[in-house]
Design a protein around this motif. Structure first.
Motif, mmCIF file in Angstrom:
data_model
loop_
_atom_site.group_PDB
_atom_site.id
_atom_site.type_symbol
_atom_site.label_atom_id
_atom_site.label_comp_id
_atom_site.label_asym_id
_atom_site.label_seq_id
_atom_site.Cartn_x
_atom_site.Cartn_y
_atom_site.Cartn_z
ATOM 1 N N LEU A 461 -12.373 69.466 116.598
ATOM 2 C CA LEU A 461 -11.681 68.873 117.996
ATOM 3 C C LEU A 461 -12.727 67.732 118.139
ATOM 4 N N PRO A 462 -13.909 67.401 118.341
ATOM 5 C CA PRO A 462 -14.640 66.176 118.814
ATOM 6 C C PRO A 462 -14.202 65.244 118.056
ATOM 7 N N GLU A 463 -14.311 65.378 116.770
ATOM 8 C CA GLU A 463 -13.959 64.052 115.873
ATOM 9 C C GLU A 463 -12.693 63.704 116.122
ATOM 10 N N SER A 464 -11.639 64.605 116.318
ATOM 11 C CA SER A 464 -10.134 64.197 116.272
ATOM 12 C C SER A 464 -9.741 63.725 117.771
ATOM 13 N N LEU A 465 -10.606 64.398 118.609
ATOM 14 C CA LEU A 465 -10.176 63.801 120.216
ATOM 15 C C LEU A 465 -10.767 62.182 120.056
ATOM 16 N N LEU A 466 -12.013 62.041 119.590
ATOM 17 C CA LEU A 466 -12.511 60.729 119.611
ATOM 18 C C LEU A 466 -11.753 59.830 118.933
ATOM 19 N N GLY A 467 -11.231 60.140 117.384
ATOM 20 C CA GLY A 467 -10.357 59.402 117.019
ATOM 21 C C GLY A 467 -8.874 58.854 117.414
ATOM 22 N N HIS A 533 -12.425 57.896 125.393
ATOM 23 C CA HIS A 533 -13.017 57.306 124.469
ATOM 24 C C HIS A 533 -14.213 56.392 125.178
ATOM 25 N N LEU A 534 -13.636 55.935 126.167
ATOM 26 C CA LEU A 534 -14.883 54.812 126.861
ATOM 27 C C LEU A 534 -16.181 55.585 127.567
ATOM 28 N N MET A 535 -15.741 56.918 127.905
ATOM 29 C CA MET A 535 -16.746 57.571 128.645
ATOM 30 C C MET A 535 -17.580 58.506 127.485
ATOM 31 N N ALA A 536 -16.907 58.867 126.331
ATOM 32 C CA ALA A 536 -17.652 59.919 125.213
ATOM 33 C C ALA A 536 -17.971 59.157 123.867
ATOM 34 N N SER A 537 -17.381 57.887 123.676
ATOM 35 C CA SER A 537 -18.038 57.240 122.450
ATOM 36 C C SER A 537 -19.288 56.470 122.523
ATOM 37 N N PRO A 538 -20.275 56.832 121.729
ATOM 38 C CA PRO A 538 -21.273 56.414 121.462
ATOM 39 C C PRO A 538 -21.201 54.701 121.312
ATOM 40 N N PHE A 584 -17.438 69.151 129.326
ATOM 41 C CA PHE A 584 -16.250 68.559 128.514
ATOM 42 C C PHE A 584 -16.881 67.148 127.860
ATOM 43 N N LEU A 585 -17.294 66.548 128.508
ATOM 44 C CA LEU A 585 -17.620 65.368 127.748
ATOM 45 C C LEU A 585 -18.655 65.494 126.992
ATOM 46 N N SER A 586 -19.622 66.374 127.324
ATOM 47 C CA SER A 586 -20.794 66.488 126.221
ATOM 48 C C SER A 586 -20.466 67.212 124.952
ATOM 49 N N HIS A 587 -19.361 68.138 125.112
ATOM 50 C CA HIS A 587 -18.625 68.617 123.993
ATOM 51 C C HIS A 587 -18.063 67.566 123.155
ATOM 52 N N VAL A 588 -17.384 66.885 123.701
ATOM 53 C CA VAL A 588 -16.595 65.888 122.756
ATOM 54 C C VAL A 588 -17.485 64.871 122.329
ATOM 55 N N ALA A 589 -18.587 64.274 123.126
ATOM 56 C CA ALA A 589 -19.305 63.237 122.566
ATOM 57 C C ALA A 589 -20.279 63.789 121.659
ATOM 58 N N GLN A 590 -20.612 65.073 121.539
ATOM 59 C CA GLN A 590 -21.666 65.876 120.785
ATOM 60 C C GLN A 590 -22.930 65.133 121.275
ATOM 61 N N ARG A 591 -23.089 64.753 122.604
ATOM 62 C CA ARG A 591 -24.419 64.544 123.124
ATOM 63 C C ARG A 591 -24.817 65.443 124.175
#
Length: 1840
Positions: A461-467, A533-538, A584-591
């Motif tokens: 989920l996180p990797e796919s959502l970010l992609g 993507h803007l909020m969760a992508s490193p 939610f953002l923490s889960h998606v960003a894995q941070r």
């Protein structure tokens, strides 16, 4: 591995895949449809069995390419239950792009073209370029029929329905509720009402009537173009699909063919197309005969519908020319333009959808605009009910919707409503009541819940959502909404397809070019993922993140460089910045959440910056959405408070959701706000969103799009807006039904003060209902019903309402205007305000009962019968303030009826009957009707201008009430017994064509009026005959105050006749004639309110004047302008004026006056003994006129002043026979006088016995003229001054003056400045002067001038004081001058001011001084002022004591000793040595150490503001220790430390003769102060002690107090700014009481307090001259005690109590201070309560020259009192009243008082409450009033 081996290795894998997919054919069909949108699934039926069908579909997917096949394999593994070993094999074999071998044989290969329908023409087989064969009509119809059936079959397949599976919601595309549609222009369908197509939300699918209404226009000719305007998410695209579906189902039967295009796909076409290519190659091709089919479509174009979706996404090419014809190649947008305008396929129907904004220019002006507004509440409920049909939680979903207003506002947007329903579908089964809705507070969190619910659980989920979100952002940044298979990685493609977030379709990039495109299911979904993507992508830094937090307000034209796809991105960013989204953002960003919180904080900070800016309306709405999404009350409050008080929205659409967001923000505002919506397309039910909006105080709507539905929605919100005071609804289409709802709602709003219903096309009975319903509102003050239709009967009904309703104060009807002004009823207002003062309420109730009504019925076509009914109504009504019936059709009869009834109607103001057809006969009737009216104040009739205005004065009781209300204004004036004077009537009968023959009858009627005071006959045709007749009739008209005869064709003979009236009419004081403009006015006294030159500045009661003004005799004046004055005319004029009583002022003005005319006038002047002033303004005189005027002093001895300026302005002042003669003044400036005029002018002026002042400035005398004047100067008996400035005088002239001074014994002072100032003044005295002062500035002396200057100065009787300022006198020339200056006897004070003085050292200046020929008795050096001052005594004398010292030093022979020797010789008799702001080097101090012992006569030594080293200080102290006879020592303001101060204290030793000591601004510490007090204890001769700003404190004050009684001769003491408190002050007061000779006491800037003031008051010295106590923390008690102690002191000259809180403790005197010159009371909080005692006290100080009262609280009352005493203060020069509370009224009083005090130089009035126009007028009236910020310090008035 080679392909054959790979194919053998995957054969079993292929079989497993076929076997797996055979179990779920529906899933496979859906995926094939997704990846192959154009594939005909019906071809599967032709397969032998299911397995063969699966294999056929897999083969087609396989042949699409590697990317498609990989994405499909990922979908299989993600969505189906695949065994782990099989999943590993599938992904390892086909999921990574290592090759794509075909599992089929070559003969089984499937081509892409198989996607097309069976038997249809391939897209690459273009039909646009082949020639059209001639076909028969039957064949054409057959081909067209087959093609039209093919179109419908294709649409049926595309929009075929599917039934939902058990337990699943109805398919999303089947849940369709028609949105609100609103027509924007006059092309609405016949069967719609008020322009809104609301549809029926409860209708079945097949009976959607509103969609058919889109194509029912009023006119079938011309382009049939409809544009659907809807914001993103309103269902634009869904509606176009719905139309296609309805057409496929046969419901839109008027259309044979339907084509649907999307601009987002058309943008991909890079080449030009023809119209057939657009229709056939890009949509659907005919089987054959494309030309015949197109020809059929052209012939039957009215049955063709073309739909273009997404016009706002159209890219505009550089050339936007329309297509020339069907076969012409053009861009897609040009083809669209041709279709819209009817140049292509004329008669066809075109429907386009777009977001609101700037539409392309290609749209025709007659295109119908339809706004799509989404859902109202019933539609939302219907949508949710159908979505949850057959579901057990349907009622639960509807209950939660009805109970949450915010959820309703979000669901007003159909796209959000769909997402919300989807979330509730998954949340409701597992949540308690209300819990599901709590998880959906914002739009962003709806999307978050959707992603969380639909997304698979697991590490993908996180990797796919970010992609996927990266793909979304990249697409928005590049303007891409359609992606190809290569744009999206296979795993992301499978991920998006599996969750339904991506959709696929076939795209054509041109004829013969076809591909599969992918897009997010909705643009908002793409924006959400981009924000994610803007909020969760490193990979996105914070700067890039905040770059996207912007607001867009306008939709600009789209170009290939930019597409507006980021409008909602900031809203989603704001929503993701909410704290609820952090997990939610923490889960998606894995941070961790700290990392996420930092990014959220950046977004919040960017929003805070936007919240404080001034934004346009669209940006405000966008920001409201963003702030609501954040769920941050603090941010919402910040934005709410930052909004302007008036928030306006102009010309952009607003939805229910927009106003709901605005209401949410305003809920955090604590101050009132005004909301205005002008020209904004508004959703019909959007006013419901404003329910409960408390801060709104003024709400206004102006839009033709507002109808009854809008009014009904607004009526539901108005009663909930408790702070609403003003409501405006203008320019709408509301009918009686909507008004009924509004009136009912407004009656529930008792707080309303203003209601505006302008321009709503309301009928008569509707207006009456509004008036009856709303006039009962208790606080209503204004009801505006302008620009509605009103009949005459309705108008009279409205006047009756105005007469009978006690709250109505004014009814104004003028053309389109219809306005009621009201005063709230007293009873209701008292109830609302909670008033408890019964007596006050009783008086208010009495006032309400005697209300006055103003009635304005202008241009209403009132006739005689109407005015009779109106009079009947008014006779039963209240008193009237004003009645305006102008612009009607009353004629003579109606006007006479109103004039006769006016006396009984109690009119207190104007009765305006202008523009009613009154004739000359009617004028006589009107005059007769009003002649005996006791209350008539003015009648103005002008037949030319159609003016008839009667002005009435109040009744006697009302006049008394007005005088009581005007008590304050009366109190500003001199009090006198008030009497109610009778009304002064003014008759203005202008431009009526009166002739001399009419005067007898007119005067007969006018003579009956006992109160006639002003008569105006201007603009008539009386002529000279009429003037002569009037001169005889005037005595019979009583005592007039003015008579205006302007514009009556009078000649100069008539003027002479009127001049004789001066002797026959006692009231006549002023005759003002402007001949060219025919302005002729006879006036009486203009005192009182008429005395204001520029009009009514402030109103005063009649007869209220100053006592001093009453006592003076008002002069008569005759003013004749713009007239040719020849000698005979002037002779007749003087003859006419001889009998005029005096004093008389004559003011003449003409273009030019000849010498003969001037001589005639001047020779007649002695025959006018009553003449006090003669003025020739703007009258050109000859160059000989100065000589004629100069001779006037001898010709007419009464002449006091002759003022001639520029040969253009002449003023002669005369003294009366009783006044003493003498002190004549002559002023001849800028008259072109040259050398030739000097001798005759001086000869004529020599006849004058006492010439006080002579001004010859700005002439052409030059050096030669000056020489001639200096030679003649002895003939002139000048006792004052001679001004020769600006006469082109050079250095030679200055030297001539110096040479001539010894021969001028009466000259006491001369000043010459040859710089830009160009001043040249010589001052005289009556007796011979022994001392003369000469100042030469900027003379530019050259070396050859210095000896001549010295020679002139050496003469006897020469100047005794000489100042040379900036005369280019260098060091060498000064040396020469000093060496050559020699006089037989006497003193010469020489001051040199040159820049180099401040630069050279002290040694250099002392060395120059050694060259002086005489003894230097005083020497002063000031570096800051750049001046060297010497006093030279002649002849040179030796000091015996200094000779021995000089010889001793000369024997040493060093350079230092030689200089000392020379100085000892030159300065042997030096008595004063001053050094200021010098840097005393050690060499200089050593020289002083050697020199000072030789100065045995030195009495004064000053070293101030200088820098001395410690060694130099020792040298100086050593030298000063030998000066035992010093009487004055000034060491103040030097840069010394504590040690240096102690060294200096040793100087005091042995100075027994010391009288003056100044040690201010020195660091006097404990030890230094002890040395000082010890040194002072033996200085019994000390007279002045200055120790200010040394911070000695209470301790030092007590030490000083101990030694002060031992200083018996002390006269001055300054201890200001020493930090002395009450303790030290009390001790000082005791000690100072023992100083019997003290004259000046300065203790300011110390915190002494009232206690010290009381102590001082008890022991003030009897010889005190100055008391300075500013900023001493005194209060009223202390000030009063001091004033009582000072009262009657005979020697006090100065008092300063500034910056103390005196309030009402202003110093009051009973005996007065006879010598007081200056009093300073700045910033003492003095107000009007002290006005009378203030003026009385000042009047007891006759010597006052300066009064400083600035920065106080003085108002008009104080100004009046000061103005009253100004004429009696003969010595006053300056009064400062700046920064007070004086208004125009007080300033006018001061100007009048100033006019009586000729010696006053200036009154400062800066920063008072005086309007700028009044300031300008007062300054022109009295230049001595100074309103500027900087003090101009004006010179004394000329001639004083």
């Amino acid at each position: 591995m080679d392909p054959d081996s790979l194919q053998l290795g995957t054969k079993n894998l292929w079989s497993w895949l076929v076997s797996l997919l055979s179990k779920d054919p529906e899933w496979l069909n859906a995926k094939v449809k997704f990846f192959l949108p154009k594939m005909d699934l019906s071809s599967r039926n032709k397969a032998e069995d299911a397995t063969q069908g699966v294999m056929l579909q897999l083969s087609r997917l396989h042949t699409q390419g590697q990317a498609t096949w990989q994405a499909f394999i990922h979908c299989v593994c993600m969505e189906l239950d695949v065994p782990l070993d099989l999943e590993v094999l599938l992904l390892s074999t086909w999921g990574h792009g290592d090759g794509l071998p075909s599992p089929l044989g070559a003969g089984e290969e499937c081509r892409p073209e198989s996607q097309l329908h069976h038997g249809l023409k391939r897209p690459h087989e273009s039909c646009g370029s082949s020639p059209r064969p001639k076909q028969c009509r039957k064949q054409q119809l057959e081909l067209a029929k087959r093609y039209l059936q093919l179109l419908r079959t294709s649409a049926q397949q595309r929009y075929g329905s599917r039934m939902p599976k058990p337990g699943q919601p109805l398919a999303l595309h089947q849940v369709y509720i028609p949105p609100i549609l609103q027509w924007s222009r006059a092309t609405a369908p016949f069967n719609t009402q008020e322009g809104a197509i609301l549809g029926d939300p409860k209708a079945e699918d097949g009976t959607d009537a509103s969609l058919r209404d889109l194509f029912s226009t009023k006119a079938d000719k011309g382009p049939k173009m409809t544009v659907l305007l809807g914001k993103a998410g309103m269902g634009n695209t869904t509606l176009t699909h719905r139309l296609c579906q309805k057409w496929a189902e046969g419901q839109l039967d008027r259309f044979q063919a339907l084509f649907r295009f999307e601009f987002r796909q058309l943008n991909l076409i890079t080449r030009s197309l023809t119209l057939p290519q657009l229709l056939f190659d890009l949509y659907l091709s005919p089987e054959t005969g494309a030309d015949l089919v197109f020809q059929y479509l052209e012939q039957n174009a009215n049955g063709v519908l073309l739909i273009f979706d997404g016009l706002d996404q159209a890219l505009h090419p550089h050339s936007s020319k329309d297509a020339a014809g069907p076969e012409a190649l053009s861009p897609a947008l040009a083809l669209f333009s041709g279709l819209c305008k009817g140049t292509l396929l004329p008669g066809c129907w075109v429907l386009a959808t777009s977001r609101p904004g700037k539409l392309p220019d290609c749209l025709p002006t007659e295109a119908a605009m339809v706004h799509m507004w989404g859902f109202d509440r019933p539609r939302v409920e219907e949508y949710m009910g159908r979505f949850f049909s057959n579901q057990p939680w349907q009622e639960a979903a509807l209950a939660q919707l009805r109970g949450n207003r915010h959820l309703q506002s979000m669901c007003a947007v159909p796209a959000v409503c769909q997402v919300t329903c989807l979330c509730l579908y998954h949340l409701l089964p597992s949540s308690s009541p209300g819990q599901a809705v709590a998880l959906l507070p914002t739009v962003t969190q709806n999307y978050v819940q959707m992603v969380s619910i639909l997304g698979p659980r697991g590490p993908l989920l996180p990797e796919s959502l970010l992609g996927l979100s990266e793909v979304a952002l990249r697409g928005l940044e590049t303007g891409k909404v359609i992606f190809s298979v290569g744009d999206i990685p296979a795993p992301m493609m499978a991920f998006g397809a599996a969750l339904g977030w991506l959709t696929s379709f076939c795209i054509c990039t041109g004829p013969g070019h076809q591909d599969t495109g992918y897009a997010f299911t909705h643009l908002s979904l793409q924006e959400f993922f981009a924000a994610l993507h803007l909020m969760a992508s490193p990979d996105v830094d914070k700067n890039a993140l905040t770059h996207y937090v912007t607001l867009s307000s306008h939709w600009v034209l789209r170009t290939k460089a930019r597409l507006g796809l980021l409008d909602h991105l900031p809203t989603f960013l704001a929503g993701l910045a909410s704290r609820a989204c952090c997990p939610f953002l923490s889960h998606v960003a894995q941070r961790d959440e700290v990392w996420v919180g930092a990014r959220q904080a950046e977004v919040m900070q960017a929003l805070r910056k936007l919240a404080t800016r001034r934004l346009t309306g669209p940006k405000v709405v966008a920001l409201c959405h963003c702030v609501v999404e954040t769920q941050e009350p603090e941010l919402a409050s910040l934005m709410a408070q930052s909004l302007p008080c008036y928030l306006s929205f102009h010309n952009f659409p607003l939805t229910y959701a927009d106003l709901a967001a605005l209401n949410n923000i305003l809920g955090h505002r604590n101050t009132p706000i005004q909301l205005g919506f002008e020209g904004c397309p508004l959703e019909p039910h959007c006013p419901e969103a404003l329910a409960g909006c408390e801060p709104v105080e003024d709400l206004s709507f102006k839009s033709r799009k507002c109808g009854d539905a809008f009014a009904e929605a607004l009526s539901r919100s108005l009663p909930t807006m408790g702070s609403l005071k003003k409501l405006g609804l203008a320019g709408s289409k509301i009918t009686a039904q909507g008004i009924h709802h509004l009136v009912q709602a407004l009656t529930l709003c008792p707080q309303l003060e203003e209601v505006r219903f302008q321009d709503n096309q309301l009928k008569d009975w509707v207006l009456l209902n509004i008036v009856e319903g709303l006039l009962c509102l208790p606080r209503l003050q204004k009801l505006d019903l302008s620009r509605n239709s009103v009949s005459m009967s309705t108008l009279l009904c409205l006047t009756k309402v105005a007469v009978t309703k006690p709250t109505v104060r004014m009814l104004q009807v003028r053309e389109a205007d219809l306005i009621f002004l009201l005063s709230p009823s007293i009873e209701t207002a008292a109830e609302l305000e909670g008033a408890s003062d019964l007596q006050g309420n009783a008086s208010q109730r009495k006032e309400a009962q005697s209300r006055n009504l103003a009635l304005r019925l202008q241009q209403c076509e009132l006739g005689v019968h109407d005015v009779q009914e109106l009079i009947a109504q008014l006779q039963e009504g209240p008193h009237l303030d004003e009645v305006d019936l102008s612009g009607n059709q009353l004629n003579d009869e109606g006007c006479c009826l109103m004039a006769e009834a006016a006396a009984q109607l109690y009119i207190a103001g104007n009765l305006n009957l202008s523009d009613n057809g009154l004739t000359m006969d009617g004028v006589h009737r009107v005059l007769s009707a009003v002649s005996m009216c006791q209350t008539l104040a003015e009648l103005h009739i002008s037949l030319l201008h159609k003016t008839v205005v009667l002005t009435f004065a109040p009744e006697q009781e009302e006049q008394e009430a007005m005088q009581e209300r005007g008590a304050l204004r009366d109190s500003l004036m001199h009090q006198r017994p008030r009497e109610l004077s009778p009304h002064s009537a003014r008759m203005r009968l202008t431009h009526c064509g009166w002739q001399a023959k009419h005067l007898a009858q007119l005067c007969g009627v006018l003579g009956g009026s006992r109160h006639l005071r002003h008569l105006d006959f201007s603009g008539n045709a009386l002529g000279d005959e009429g003037a002569a007749q009037l001169a005889q009739l005037l005595p019979g008209l009583g005592t007039l105050q003015s008579l205006n005869l302007s514009e009556n064709g009078l000649s100069l003979d008539a003027v002479f006749i009127l001049t004789q009236c001066f002797s026959t009419l006692q009231w006549l004081l002023h005759l003002d004639v402007s001949f060219e403009s025919q302005h002729i006015v006879l006036r009486g006294d203009r005192r009182g309110r008429d005395s204001l030159a520029g009009g009514p500045l402030a109103e005063f009661p009649a007869g209220a004047q100053f006592l001093a003004f009453d006592q003076r005799c008002v002069p008569r004046s005759f003013c004749l302008r713009q007239c040719l004055l020849e000698p005979p005319s002037l002779a007749r004029l003087c003859d006419a004026l001889e009998k005029c009583p005096g004093p008389l002022e004559v003011k003449l003005s003409c273009e030019a006056l000849s010498d003969q005319s001037l001589e005639t006038l001047l020779t007649r002047l002695p025959r006018l003994p009553q003449l006090s002033l003669l003025q020739l303004s703007e009258t050109r005189l000859s160059p000989r006129s100065p000589l004629l005027l100069a001779d006037l002093f001898s010709l007419c001895p009464r002449v006091q002043k002759v003022d001639l300026r520029s040969l253009y302005h002449t003023t002669l002042h005369f003294s009366s026979s009783e006044e003493q003669k003498g002190k004549h003044c002559g002023r001849f400036t800028d008259c072109g006088l040259s050398q030739d005029h000097v001798e005759p002018l001086c000869w004529l002026l020599s006849k004058c016995e006492d010439l006080s002042q002579l001004d010859l400035s700005a002439n052409l005398l030059g050096d030669d003229g000056l020489k001639c004047l200096l030679q003649c100067l002895s003939q002139l008996r000048i006792s004052g001054s001679l001004d020769l400035s600006h006469n082109s005088i050079s250095v030679e002239g200055a030297l001539c003056l110096v040479k001539a001074l010894p021969s001028c014994p009466h000259v006491r002072e001369a000043s010459v400045n040859l710089g830009s100032e160009q001043s040249f003044w010589v001052h005289f005295s009556r007796q011979e002067e022994a001392e003369k002062t000469l100042r030469l500035s900027q003379c530019g002396f050259r070396p050859e001038h210095v000896p001549r200057l010295a020679a002139s100065l050496n003469r006897a009787q020469g100047p005794t004081a000489l100042t040379l300022a900036q005369c280019c006198l260098c060091l060498e020339q000064l040396t020469v001058l000093l060496s050559r200056l020699w006089r037989p006897l006497g003193l010469l004070n020489l001051r040199v001011e040159e820049p180099w003085v401040g630069k050279v050292g002290v040694l250099t200046l002392l060395e120059v001084c050694t060259q002086a020929s005489g003894n230097i008795t005083e020497l002063s050096i000031s570096k800051s002022q750049q001046q060297l001052c010497l006093q030279l005594e002649f002849p040179h004398k030796e000091n015996p004591e200094a000779v021995a010292l000089r010889l001793a030093h000369c024997d040493l022979g060093t350079q230092h000793n030689l200089l000392v020797c020379q100085l000892m010789e030159t300065c042997a008799r030096l008595r004063q040595l001053s050094l200021s702001q010098v840097s005393l080097c050690d060499t200089s101090s050593l020289l002083l150490q050697s020199l000072l012992p030789a100065l045995s006569e030195l009495k004064t030594f000053r070293l101030t503001c200088s820098c001395v080293s410690s060694e130099g200080l020792s040298h100086l102290t050593s030298g000063l220790s030998h000066c035992l006879y010093l009487e004055e020592l000034d060491l103040s303001n030097n840069q010394l430390g504590e040690e240096g101060t102690q060294v200096l204290m040793r100087v005091l030793e042995g100075k027994s003769q010391l009288k003056r000591l100044d040690l201010s601004h020195l660091p006097l510490g404990g030890s230094s102060l002890a040395m000082l007090t010890q040194g002072l204890s033996h200085r019994t001769l000390l007279q002045s002690l200055r120790l200010s700003h040394n911070q000695i404190g209470d301790t030092g004050a007590q030490h000083l107090a101990a030694v002060l009684p031992g200083l018996p001769e002390l006269r001055k003491i300054d201890l200001s700014g020493n930090g002395i408190g009450p303790a030290g002050g009390a001790r000082l007061a005791e000690s100072l009481a023992l100083c019997k000779h003290l004259e000046e006491l300065m203790l300011g800037c110390n915190a002494l307090g009232d206690s010290t003031a009381l102590e001082l008051a008890q022991g003030l010295p009897q010889h005190l001259r100055a008391l300075h106590l500013p900023s001493s923390r005194l209060g009223p008690k202390g000030a009063l005690s001091l004033s009582q102690a000072l009262d009657g002191c005979p020697y006090v000259e100065e008092i300063s109590l500034a910056e103390n809180s005196l309030a009402r403790g202003f110093p009051q005197f009973c005996k007065g201070l006879p010598l007081l010159r200056r009093i300073e009371l700045v910033s003492c909080e003095i107000d009007d309560h002290t006005a009378k005692p203030l003026a009385a006290s000042l009047l007891l100080c006759p010597a006052l020259e300066e009064i400083l009262l600035s920065w106080n609280l003085l108002g008009d009352e104080a100004a009046a009192e000061l103005a009253r005493v100004l004429p009696q203060m003969g010595r006053l020069k300056r009064m400062d009243l700046e920064k007070n509370r004086i208004t125009a009224c007080g300033a006018q009083l001061l100007a009048e008082g100033l006019a009586q005090g000729s010696g006053i130089q200036v009154i400062r009035l800066w920063n008072n409450r005086i309007p700028p126009d009044t300031v300008r007028r007062l300054q022109s009236q009295e230049p001595r009033l100074d309103f500027a910020f900087f003090d101009k310090q004006p010179k004394a008035p000329w001639g004083t």
